[in-house]
Scaffold this active site. Structure first.
Site, short mmCIF file in Angstrom:
data_model
loop_
_atom_site.label_atom_id
_atom_site.label_comp_id
_atom_site.label_asym_id
_atom_site.label_seq_id
_atom_site.Cartn_x
_atom_site.Cartn_y
_atom_site.Cartn_z
N PHE A 13 0.83 -1.21 0.00
CA PHE A 13 0.00 0.00 0.00
C PHE A 13 0.87 1.27 0.00
O PHE A 13 0.86 2.04 -0.97
CB PHE A 13 -0.94 -0.08 1.22
CG PHE A 13 -1.50 1.22 1.68
CD1 PHE A 13 -2.16 2.08 0.81
CD2 PHE A 13 -1.38 1.60 3.03
CE1 PHE A 13 -2.68 3.29 1.26
CE2 PHE A 13 -1.91 2.80 3.47
CZ PHE A 13 -2.54 3.65 2.59
N TYR A 147 5.25 -7.62 15.83
CA TYR A 147 5.37 -6.40 15.02
C TYR A 147 6.07 -5.30 15.82
O TYR A 147 7.08 -4.75 15.37
CB TYR A 147 3.96 -5.96 14.62
CG TYR A 147 3.92 -4.76 13.69
CD1 TYR A 147 4.38 -4.85 12.38
CD2 TYR A 147 3.36 -3.55 14.11
CE1 TYR A 147 4.32 -3.75 11.53
CE2 TYR A 147 3.28 -2.47 13.26
CZ TYR A 147 3.76 -2.57 11.96
OH TYR A 147 3.68 -1.47 11.13
N LYS A 151 9.90 -3.87 15.09
CA LYS A 151 10.18 -2.48 14.70
C LYS A 151 11.12 -1.83 15.71
O LYS A 151 11.97 -1.01 15.33
CB LYS A 151 8.87 -1.69 14.62
CG LYS A 151 7.97 -2.10 13.48
CD LYS A 151 8.54 -1.72 12.12
CE LYS A 151 7.53 -1.99 11.01
NZ LYS A 151 8.06 -1.69 9.67
#
Ligand code: NAD
Length: 320
Positions: A13, A147, A151
């Site tokens: 995206f 996640y 990160k």
């Protein structure tokens, strides 16, 4: 000579919008993507573009991509909770080994490196709004940790390459971004609400809907990311829209824009779902001269319209 950019996650995206803007600015763009959560349809419009190529390639093997790069953008990672919980190990690898490989490309080529980090590094924040100096409140082994911690590790690795290998790095902490080319079925709030509204199905709202989110339009995000790329700022720098809205308000706007008869269906809150999120963007204003320009009514209208016309494409029908 045109500048060359390597965009990891270029069929995703955000990555596909970055490719568009880099091409518009005269770059040659090599996009690498495993198509794990993204789709070729996001870059179909670029197939005849001579300065663009999409390689089916894992970012963890970025050193084997031929050529010399001036700019390396790491936007390769599952990003929605249903996707990263379906692919937990791939998500940890995207933050760890893929980040290291891309940093080594930047080191080899003396390129500027940009890491797409996230507001999720703040976890369920105890400080509001969140400035970059806030260290976060993250559960290190809950379901979202694959996640969040990937990160956080990616940020630590990026900072270490800057300190000890003198790589020209920048970290952007991205807040909830939406816009055309999100996958309708990817489980994020805006596509989930839009998909339901367009079918006049009940809108799946977690909790009582009083939790807040700040929504950033993808065009504003791309402008902020490239402002960081053009600077020599190390970051981390928050890029997001500070206007905070309740999740219920967002659902109601989408129902209205879709001209829908959908009712709201209240559902249990997911584990570790943050209560409030809002960026402090003082640093982006001061260091990058960046501000969001698109208000959520305008951005959501464009996005709902895009979903209305693209909901049948193959990519949009993919689900975690
Ligand atoms: P996305 O899922 O649409 O795009 C990610 C792309 O990366 C996909 O095309 C996927 O196939 C690809 N990919 C995954 N692992 C890969 C690997 N090992 N090698 C090569 N390609 C791989 O998600 P998005 O929303 O476009 O997110 C892009 C980046 O921005 C991610 O790093 C994400 O963590 C970050 N981000 C996004 C948001 C947001 O609101 N969209 C918020 C914060 C951070």
């Amino acid at each position: 000579m045109p500048q060359r950019a390597l965009v990891a996650g270029g069929a995703g995206f955000v990555g596909s919008h970055l490719c568009d803007e880099l091409l518009r600015r005269g770059y040659e763009v090599v996009a690498i993507d495993t198509l794990l959560t993204g789709g070729r349809t996001n870059v179909d419009h670029l197939v005849d573009e001579p300065n663009f190529i999409l390689l089916h390639h894992d970012a963890a093997d970025a050193l084997s991509v031929e050529g010399h790069f001036d700019l390396v953008l790491h936007f390769a990672s599952p990003a929605s909770p249903p996707w990263y919980m379906k692919y937990p190990i791939e998500t940890l690898h995207a933050g760890s080994i893929a980040t290291e490989a891309l940093l080594r490309v930047a080191e080899r080529d003396n390129a500027r490196f940009i890491l797409a980090s996230t507001s999720e590094v703040y976890g369920d924040p105890a400080v509001h709004p969140q400035p970059e100096s806030y260290w976060g409140n993250v559960n290190p082994n809950g379901p979202r940790s694959v996640y969040d911690e990937a990160k956080r590790y990616a940020e630590a690795l990026t900072a270490a390459f800057r300190r000890s290998h003198r790589v020209n790095t920048g970290i952007v902490r991205i807040f909830n971004t939406y816009g055309p080319r999100m996958a309708l079925g990817d489980g994020r709030m805006i596509p989930a609400f839009a998909a339901a509204a367009l079918k006049n199905d009940p809108i799946p709202l977690h909790g009582d809907g009083t939790q807040t989110r700040s929504l950033t339009y993808v065009g504003d995000l791309v402008r902020g990311v490239l402002a960081l790329a053009d600077s020599d700022q190390p970051g981390p720098i928050n890029i997001g829209n500070p206007r905070e809205q309740t999740v219920r308000e967002i659902a109601e706007v989408i129902v209205k824009l879709a001209g829908s008869t959908s009712e709201i269906s209240y559902q249990p809150r997911p584990v570790d779902d943050p209560e409030r999120r809002r960026p402090d963007i003082s640093l982006a204003r001061e260091l990058l001269d960046w501000e969001p320009e698109v208000d959520s009514e305008t951005g959501l209208a464009e996005t709902v319209e895009w979903f209305r016309t693209h909901s049948r494409s193959a990519h949009d029908s993919r689900r975690p």
